[in-house]
Scaffold this active site. Structure first.
Site, PDB file in Angstrom:
ATOM      1  CE  LYS A 214      56.440  44.612  19.715  1.00  0.00           C
ATOM      2  NZ  LYS A 214      56.213  44.851  18.287  1.00  0.00           N
TER       3      LYS A 214
ATOM      4  CG  HIS B 165      54.023  50.691  19.613  1.00  0.00           C
ATOM      5  ND1 HIS B 165      54.269  49.434  20.149  1.00  0.00           N
ATOM      6  CD2 HIS B 165      54.926  50.843  18.606  1.00  0.00           C
ATOM      7  CE1 HIS B 165      55.274  48.870  19.510  1.00  0.00           C
ATOM      8  NE2 HIS B 165      55.689  49.693  18.577  1.00  0.00           N
TER       9      HIS B 165
ATOM     10  CE  LYS C  98      52.413  47.710  15.977  1.00  0.00           C
ATOM     11  NZ  LYS C  98      53.235  47.980  17.164  1.00  0.00           N
TER      12      LYS C  98
ATOM     13  CG  ASP D 212      30.940  44.169   9.452  1.00  0.00           C
ATOM     14  OD1 ASP D 212      31.036  45.369   9.159  1.00  0.00           O
ATOM     15  OD2 ASP D 212      30.738  43.275   8.616  1.00  0.00           O
TER      16      ASP D 212
ATOM     17  CG  HIS E 144      58.752  43.688  15.625  1.00  0.00           C
ATOM     18  ND1 HIS E 144      57.438  44.041  15.438  1.00  0.00           N
ATOM     19  CD2 HIS E 144      59.399  44.836  15.965  1.00  0.00           C
ATOM     20  CE1 HIS E 144      57.290  45.341  15.629  1.00  0.00           C
ATOM     21  NE2 HIS E 144      58.460  45.847  15.964  1.00  0.00           N
TER      22      HIS E 144
ATOM     23  CG  ASP F  75      52.374  28.557  35.737  1.00  0.00           C
ATOM     24  OD1 ASP F  75      53.617  28.398  35.752  1.00  0.00           O
ATOM     25  OD2 ASP F  75      51.747  29.017  36.692  1.00  0.00           O
TER      26      ASP F  75
END
Length: 484
Positions: free
Chosen positions: A405, A223, A225, A230, A403, A410
């Site tokens: 996450k 899952h 991404k 470089d 979508h 604090d």
């Protein structure tokens, strides 16, 4: 017709000893399967859920568990091989300074990736800005571009990035593309052919084809991404490559969050990709010959942002991202703000959130009003009563799908990545998140979240929800939450 069926049924059960044979066959199916599941020593609730579900599906249940049941993947040997090959260039200990906090030690102990730093951290909101930034970075590539995605669709957004990769591959830049076989199942060879013709390498993560006597990895996906350019610039977060996340093409595109980083921490993101590539392809260290995995110009540059890469997956029994979320919530002293599209917490996470709220902290949860899975939406809402009673402020975002996450604690700590706040992300999927201890990063995230809370609907615990359409489906969905 009904009479004929009844007569056939009565005749069938009049066969001598048939009930005994059926009972024996059911026990022969159930007992070995129960022993197999119990010996895995997983959470009792999840184990009992599987046992009860499979008991009601004689023999078919074995196939379901074979395809979708919990599995462990052992990659320790791969990690040792990478270390011996020189890819693991990190210190093996947490330095004794202010950055070596309990959370940093916990993260290093569970992931093998130590605290690091970034010279630049940029939060990217939604797909349009993210795709532009990725394409711009790819255009500057001189040595390599590494990409790993759950979803890479053959649409306009996919074509934009593919064409940018083709141009660099034709210029001699090494392009490696690793895609999940389930999430990117819409991708076809014709779409990839220009990239392959330009000399790029491509691989599937956990192909779905069945092999004799081997359990398929249908239920364990990458899952993650990841884009690394470089060894100098890296991208990660929640945004896939698809028009569904491009607000410039669709008014109903997902609301999402990504991050672009530079500096020393890119080395750990690079290592995560290399491990996944070697694992998925079976290639060895020599296959990266000619690729400058680490940017020499960034190797010893002091960064202004304390950063650490978090990874988790079924190859680790420690559930690192889950542990870090729970530990960060317990460490908080003023506020805990959480945004996630899928909220199906385990007991430890639920206790952490409610304890923080009961202790007087400003605890807020932002979820979509309706996710892309109605079952998950019902399961999430089944926890609202308990959260609200403890003092947690719950917000639902819509009509677009939230979508993003992220976790904000604090004014100093933020976690942003690909992991949802649910069992699948914490235990089954291969995930990646970034932990930042920096006031500027948290202030930027807090400002964005404030805006999202302002346009969302706050959930009130008035108890006036419809029984058949809401309360009962939520309760039923919660029973399945350990399996989601």
């Amino acid at each position: 017709m009904l009479t004929s069926v009844q007569q056939l049924w009565d005749a069938l059960w009049s066969i001598p000893h048939l009930k005994s044979y059926v009972t024996a066959a059911w026990l022969l199916y159930l007992v070995p399967l129960c022993v197999w599941i119990v010996l895995q020593k997983r959470e009792p609730v999840a184990t009992l859920s599987w046992l009860l579900s499979l008991a009601m599906l004689p023999y078919v249940g074995y196939l379901v568990y074979f395809l979708l049941g919990p599995q462990r993947i052992k990659r320790q040997q791969l990690r040792r091989h990478l270390a011996r090959s020189g890819l693991d260039s990190y210190e093996v200990f947490c330095p004794t300074d202010e950055d070596c906090t309990e959370l940093a030690l916990l993260a290093q102990s569970t992931t093998g990736l130590p605290p690091s730093s970034a010279t630049s951290v940029q939060l990217l909101i939604d797909g349009g800005a993210t795709y532009d930034s990725i394409v711009d970075a790819v255009a500057l590539a001189q040595n390599h571009v590494h990409l790993e995605y759950y979803i890479f669709n053959p649409d306009r957004s996919g074509e934009l990035l593919r064409d940018a990769l083709v141009e660099r591959a034709n210029a001699g830049v090494k392009v490696r593309l690793l895609l999940d076989a389930v999430g990117s199942s819409a991708l076809h060879k014709r779409f990839l052919q220009p990239l392959l013709d330009a000399g790029a390498e491509f691989a599937w993560f956990h192909p779905t084809r069945l092999r004799p006597f081997k359990r398929p990895w249908v239920n364990m996906r990458t899952h993650r991404k990841i884009v690394v350019v470089d060894g100098r610039i890296a991208f990660t977060g929640g945004i896939n490559i698809t028009d569904e996340e491009n607000e410039r093409l669709r008014n109903d595109a997902y609301r999402d969050l990504h991050v672009r980083v530079e500096g020393e921490v890119v080395r750990s993101i690079q290592q995560v990709f290399v491990e996944d590539w070697v694992y998925a392809t079976g290639h060895q260290r020599k296959d990266f010959h000619g690729t400058r995995l680490w940017s020499a110009t960034e190797a010893n540059v002091e960064g202004g942002v304390a950063a650490q890469t978090l990874v988790s997956g079924p190859d680790s029994a420690w559930e690192p991202i889950h542990r870090l979320h729970v530990a960060a919530i317990h460490e908080a002293r003023q506020r805990v703000w959480l945004v996630t599209p899928y909220f199906v917490p385990g007991e430890a996470a639920r206790m952490a959130l409610t304890s923080a709220a009961l202790g007087g902290l400003d605890v807020r949860l932002l979820v979509p009003k309706l996710s892309d899975s109605r079952l998950v939406t019902y399961a999430a809402r089944s926890y609202f009563d308990e959260l609200l009673a403890a003092g947690v402020k719950v917000y639902e975002y819509g009509p677009r799908l939230m979508h993003s996450k992220a976790l904000l604690c604090d004014d100093l700590l933020a976690i942003i990545g690909s992991a949802n706040f649910d069992h699948r992300s914490f235990r089954l999927n291969f995930e990646i998140s970034m932990l930042f201890r920096d006031r500027t990063v948290t202030a930027t995230l807090a400002q964005w979240l404030e805006g999202e809370f302002a346009v969302s609907q706050q959930v009130r615990g008035d108890g006036r929800r419809a029984f058949w359409r809401q309360r009962l489906p939520e309760a039923m969905a919660r029973l399945l939450s350990p399996l989601l």
